[in-house]
Motif scaffolding. Structure first.
Motif, PDB file in Angstrom:
ATOM      1  N   MET A 179       0.831  -1.221   0.000  1.00  0.00           N
ATOM      2  CA  MET A 179       0.000   0.000   0.000  1.00  0.00           C
ATOM      3  C   MET A 179       0.860   1.264   0.000  1.00  0.00           C
ATOM      4  O   MET A 179       0.498   2.252   0.620  1.00  0.00           O
ATOM      5  N   TRP A 180       2.005   1.232  -0.707  1.00  0.00           N
ATOM      6  CA  TRP A 180       2.885   2.400  -0.634  1.00  0.00           C
ATOM      7  C   TRP A 180       2.440   3.560  -1.509  1.00  0.00           C
ATOM      8  O   TRP A 180       2.967   4.660  -1.401  1.00  0.00           O
ATOM      9  N   GLY A 181       1.494   3.338  -2.386  1.00  0.00           N
ATOM     10  CA  GLY A 181       0.844   4.472  -3.043  1.00  0.00           C
ATOM     11  C   GLY A 181       1.533   5.029  -4.270  1.00  0.00           C
ATOM     12  O   GLY A 181       2.369   4.373  -4.889  1.00  0.00           O
ATOM     13  N   TRP A 182       1.130   6.246  -4.585  1.00  0.00           N
ATOM     14  CA  TRP A 182       1.485   6.856  -5.863  1.00  0.00           C
ATOM     15  C   TRP A 182       2.887   7.466  -5.814  1.00  0.00           C
ATOM     16  O   TRP A 182       3.042   8.692  -5.735  1.00  0.00           O
ATOM     17  N   GLN A 183       3.887   6.638  -5.933  1.00  0.00           N
ATOM     18  CA  GLN A 183       5.263   7.140  -5.984  1.00  0.00           C
ATOM     19  C   GLN A 183       6.139   6.150  -6.745  1.00  0.00           C
ATOM     20  O   GLN A 183       5.822   4.966  -6.833  1.00  0.00           O
ATOM     21  N   ASP A 184       7.249   6.675  -7.282  1.00  0.00           N
ATOM     22  CA  ASP A 184       8.144   5.822  -8.074  1.00  0.00           C
ATOM     23  C   ASP A 184       8.853   4.783  -7.205  1.00  0.00           C
ATOM     24  O   ASP A 184       9.058   3.652  -7.631  1.00  0.00           O
ATOM     25  N   TYR A 185       9.265   5.202  -6.017  1.00  0.00           N
ATOM     26  CA  TYR A 185      10.032   4.319  -5.130  1.00  0.00           C
ATOM     27  C   TYR A 185       9.431   4.408  -3.726  1.00  0.00           C
ATOM     28  O   TYR A 185       8.869   5.439  -3.346  1.00  0.00           O
ATOM     29  N   ALA A 186       9.616   3.340  -2.979  1.00  0.00           N
ATOM     30  CA  ALA A 186       9.130   3.363  -1.600  1.00  0.00           C
ATOM     31  C   ALA A 186       9.967   2.432  -0.741  1.00  0.00           C
ATOM     32  O   ALA A 186      10.426   1.380  -1.198  1.00  0.00           O
ATOM     33  N   ALA A 187      10.154   2.868   0.481  1.00  0.00           N
ATOM     34  CA  ALA A 187      10.778   2.019   1.499  1.00  0.00           C
ATOM     35  C   ALA A 187       9.637   1.340   2.252  1.00  0.00           C
ATOM     36  O   ALA A 187       8.734   2.029   2.741  1.00  0.00           O
ATOM     37  N   VAL A 188       9.671   0.013   2.307  1.00  0.00           N
ATOM     38  CA  VAL A 188       8.538  -0.684   2.944  1.00  0.00           C
ATOM     39  C   VAL A 188       9.039  -1.763   3.892  1.00  0.00           C
ATOM     40  O   VAL A 188      10.119  -2.341   3.707  1.00  0.00           O
ATOM     41  N   GLU A 189       8.221  -2.033   4.893  1.00  0.00           N
ATOM     42  CA  GLU A 189       8.515  -3.140   5.800  1.00  0.00           C
ATOM     43  C   GLU A 189       8.103  -4.437   5.114  1.00  0.00           C
ATOM     44  O   GLU A 189       7.056  -4.488   4.452  1.00  0.00           O
ATOM     45  N   ALA A 190       8.894  -5.465   5.299  1.00  0.00           N
ATOM     46  CA  ALA A 190       8.621  -6.738   4.623  1.00  0.00           C
ATOM     47  C   ALA A 190       7.281  -7.330   5.057  1.00  0.00           C
ATOM     48  O   ALA A 190       6.595  -7.987   4.269  1.00  0.00           O
ATOM     49  N   GLU A 191       6.854  -7.062   6.291  1.00  0.00           N
ATOM     50  CA  GLU A 191       5.595  -7.627   6.797  1.00  0.00           C
ATOM     51  C   GLU A 191       4.376  -6.966   6.145  1.00  0.00           C
ATOM     52  O   GLU A 191       3.266  -7.469   6.249  1.00  0.00           O
ATOM     53  N   LYS A 192       4.608  -5.816   5.530  1.00  0.00           N
ATOM     54  CA  LYS A 192       3.464  -5.092   4.961  1.00  0.00           C
ATOM     55  C   LYS A 192       3.306  -5.311   3.459  1.00  0.00           C
ATOM     56  O   LYS A 192       2.505  -4.631   2.822  1.00  0.00           O
ATOM     57  N   VAL A 193       4.097  -6.228   2.908  1.00  0.00           N
ATOM     58  CA  VAL A 193       3.926  -6.540   1.489  1.00  0.00           C
ATOM     59  C   VAL A 193       3.637  -8.029   1.324  1.00  0.00           C
ATOM     60  O   VAL A 193       3.885  -8.833   2.221  1.00  0.00           O
ATOM     61  N   LEU A 194       3.067  -8.332   0.164  1.00  0.00           N
ATOM     62  CA  LEU A 194       2.818  -9.733  -0.195  1.00  0.00           C
ATOM     63  C   LEU A 194       3.694 -10.034  -1.400  1.00  0.00           C
ATOM     64  O   LEU A 194       3.725  -9.259  -2.362  1.00  0.00           O
ATOM     65  N   ARG A 195       4.408 -11.144  -1.350  1.00  0.00           N
ATOM     66  CA  ARG A 195       5.283 -11.499  -2.463  1.00  0.00           C
ATOM     67  C   ARG A 195       4.443 -12.111  -3.587  1.00  0.00           C
ATOM     68  O   ARG A 195       3.523 -12.887  -3.324  1.00  0.00           O
ATOM     69  N   LEU A 196       4.764 -11.763  -4.814  1.00  0.00           N
ATOM     70  CA  LEU A 196       4.003 -12.254  -5.968  1.00  0.00           C
ATOM     71  C   LEU A 196       4.843 -13.210  -6.796  1.00  0.00           C
ATOM     72  O   LEU A 196       6.070 -13.048  -6.894  1.00  0.00           O
ATOM     73  N   ASP A 197       4.164 -14.165  -7.423  1.00  0.00           N
ATOM     74  CA  ASP A 197       4.834 -15.109  -8.324  1.00  0.00           C
ATOM     75  C   ASP A 197       4.410 -14.776  -9.756  1.00  0.00           C
ATOM     76  O   ASP A 197       3.290 -15.090 -10.167  1.00  0.00           O
ATOM     77  N   PRO A 198       5.298 -14.149 -10.538  1.00  0.00           N
ATOM     78  CA  PRO A 198       4.916 -13.730 -11.902  1.00  0.00           C
ATOM     79  C   PRO A 198       4.587 -14.915 -12.799  1.00  0.00           C
ATOM     80  O   PRO A 198       3.941 -14.737 -13.836  1.00  0.00           O
ATOM     81  N   ALA A 199       5.006 -16.106 -12.411  1.00  0.00           N
ATOM     82  CA  ALA A 199       4.695 -17.288 -13.223  1.00  0.00           C
ATOM     83  C   ALA A 199       3.248 -17.715 -13.043  1.00  0.00           C
ATOM     84  O   ALA A 199       2.670 -18.402 -13.891  1.00  0.00           O
ATOM     85  N   GLU A 200       2.647 -17.300 -11.925  1.00  0.00           N
ATOM     86  CA  GLU A 200       1.284 -17.733 -11.630  1.00  0.00           C
ATOM     87  C   GLU A 200       0.235 -16.875 -12.334  1.00  0.00           C
ATOM     88  O   GLU A 200      -0.745 -17.385 -12.884  1.00  0.00           O
ATOM     89  N   ALA A 201       0.455 -15.567 -12.302  1.00  0.00           N
ATOM     90  CA  ALA A 201      -0.491 -14.642 -12.937  1.00  0.00           C
ATOM     91  C   ALA A 201       0.241 -13.333 -13.160  1.00  0.00           C
ATOM     92  O   ALA A 201       1.203 -13.028 -12.440  1.00  0.00           O
ATOM     93  N   PRO A 202      -0.168 -12.555 -14.153  1.00  0.00           N
ATOM     94  CA  PRO A 202       0.469 -11.240 -14.345  1.00  0.00           C
ATOM     95  C   PRO A 202       0.452 -10.466 -13.026  1.00  0.00           C
ATOM     96  O   PRO A 202      -0.567 -10.479 -12.308  1.00  0.00           O
TER      97      PRO A 202
END
Lengths: 335, 335
Positions: A98-121
């Motif tokens: 949820m880092w929003g409308w910006q080019d770069y963001a510093a985020v805590e690892a607990e606040k993101v979900l890792r995605l698998d590009p092989a599973e779905a775009p």
């Protein structure tokens, strides 16, 4: 590749009055944030624009604190990790947060979900496999609980949530009618399998137009829109019908009061159940919902259209377009 | 004692327009009905007048078929058996059923409930231990499901249903606020243990008056009234609040449309659940509800006021008085 030294971000410049204007937002430059201890530095690849954000820039507390002027527009995003201080997530990984409308963001690892590009775009994490998909899945199955053979009406049916609601209802064996705002969107939702479609700009008066499309009445109404369409839908609800109130996009930009037909007599006489919801209610069950939606998506039973705008600087325009009905399916900004 | 040979009954003469008039009803005489095989002939002792009857004399189908002009006004009644062709119910027994506004009625034994006058005054079968009591008990406990410490608002609080709702909510440990229409009714509901009371004729504007009485907001709203009071209540509902829509008496006689503040944005943002109900939904559980209400009543924890009108011929006047707020507690006609 050396890291960039500047970060572009879009902040709220002024609390919008009515329909937001591009001048309510400001593109500013700041120093590149620093990768936090145990966290990540990400480069945005996709950012999300969603109707609910209108409720967050009113200057008033709603179900969450408002985004204040001068703050970055907080919204869903998908990005690539360009620096990592977390043992399990390496540079090059794709994550959503949820880092929003910006080019770069510093985020805590607990606040993101890792995605698998092989599973779905990866951008489906902002649409059919993300918040709009969960909104459709849980709102429909938990609050409307449609049974096979029932009639489901969904307003805002060509949007990210509505198009998923209609397709899920079809998978569940329902007759599905949608409302939308252009003839091409009428064609789009028909191509998704909707049994009927109302163009709210041309198919009036609503009570008669809806009655033709729903000859057996409405058992479930999934409402993204509100206003006169909802007035009409309420009069067609069947005994013990269920209404899931997901959005009221027709009212978000209206400074005047939302005055119209009160629904309470319909609610009483037909013993309707009407419930409003914010999808985070089911956050603990998102993995279950994501799994079901991903299965249907991979089986080709759940299609997702995307309306893509390029460039961070165009995010406000893409956001404002939501209220003009400019998107079909999920509205995304590609960076 | 010889049986009488005539029966007086009140029939619907005309579908009322707006507030019913006495001329919408006709007192007619007919032959005494015959005791049916396996059934009973009863002499009415008490008959009931209830707000919901207004919905049955609109000429339109609502949740049940309308009472047609020329038909006896169907409503709850309590009577004494004066002739029996049923093995288990003898002459002199007291029973309650739906034979309506007439001196005598022929009824099937399966359609009446036998009453024990030693347990409670027989007319409580039309009030606190009857339909209004079940409406209060199941509507509140099933749809509002109040928790101890929560704030419960009940409109029409001095009526048969509302006064029971407020007392049950107090038994369940809630803070209870009621709305009613005169200062003496304010005193009455305070005497029942209500924590706060709003006189809707004098305590305006409603949003401010209600906010003073409900400083912690409203968790449960049991609505008998509708209209502007409900508009105001909706704005004070708390997150995940519950609204049981039991009646809309402010709207029953209004020929114009029920136009006002639409509640859907409040429902959405606070994730409210609003449900309408007719008490017959829980008919299979009435014995359970009656037992609980009778226990509380015998313990003195549930008081019931009665507003009594004498004479069958005055039933229309007593009925019309409901919409003028002339009753406190259960409105009854004594024959």
């Amino acid at each position: 590749m050396p890291l960039p030294d500047r970060n572009r971000r879009i902040v709220l410049a002024a609390v919008p009055v009515g329909l937001p204007l591009e001048s309510d937002f400001l593109l500013e430059e700041a120093a590149l944030p620093t990768c936090p201890t145990g966290g990540l530095l990400v480069r945005s690849v996709w950012i999300s624009v969603d109707p609910y954000l209108r409720g967050r820039i009113t200057g008033r507390r709603s179900y969450v604190d408002p985004i204040l002027t001068g703050s970055v527009m907080e919204s869903g995003a998908v990005g690539e990790v360009i620096e990592s201080r977390h043992p399990a997530i390496g540079v090059g990984a794709f994550v959503t947060g949820m880092w929003g409308w910006q080019d770069y963001a510093a985020v805590e690892a607990e606040k993101v979900l890792r995605l698998d590009p092989a599973e779905a775009p990866i951008q489906t994490a902002l649409g059919v496999l993300g918040m709009p998909g969960m909104t459709a899945y849980f709102g429909l199955t938990e609050l409307c609980a449609p049974k096979a053979g029932e009639t489901v009406l969904v307003s805002g049916a060509a949007g990210a949530v509505g198009s998923a609601v209609g397709q899920i209802a079809k998978i569940l064996g329902c007759k599905v009618v949608g409302t939308t705002g252009t003839d091409s969107k009428v064609q789009y939702i028909r191509s998704l399998g909707f049994d009927g479609a109302l163009n709210y700009r041309t198919d009036q008066p609503y009570p008669e137009a809806l009655a033709r499309l729903c000859p057996n009445g409405i058992d479930c109404y999934f409402d993204n829109v509100g206003g006169e369409l909802t007035d009409a839908a309420m009069t067609l609800m069947n005994f013990r019908g269920r209404v899931a109130v997901c959005g009221q996009i027709s009212q978000y930009n209206d400074r005047s009061k939302d005055v119209g037909q009160r629904p309470f007599t319909e609610i009483l006489v037909k013993q309707l159940r009407v419930e409003g919801f914010i999808v985070t209610r089911w956050a603990a069950r998102f993995p279950e919902g994501r799994k079901q939606m991903a299965t249907w998506w991979k089986e080709g039973r759940l299609r997702n259209e995307e309306t893509i705008t390029d460039g961070l600087e165009n995010a406000p325009k893409a956001f404002i377009g939501l209220f003009r009905g400019e998107n079909t399916g999920k509205a995304l900004v590609r960076l």
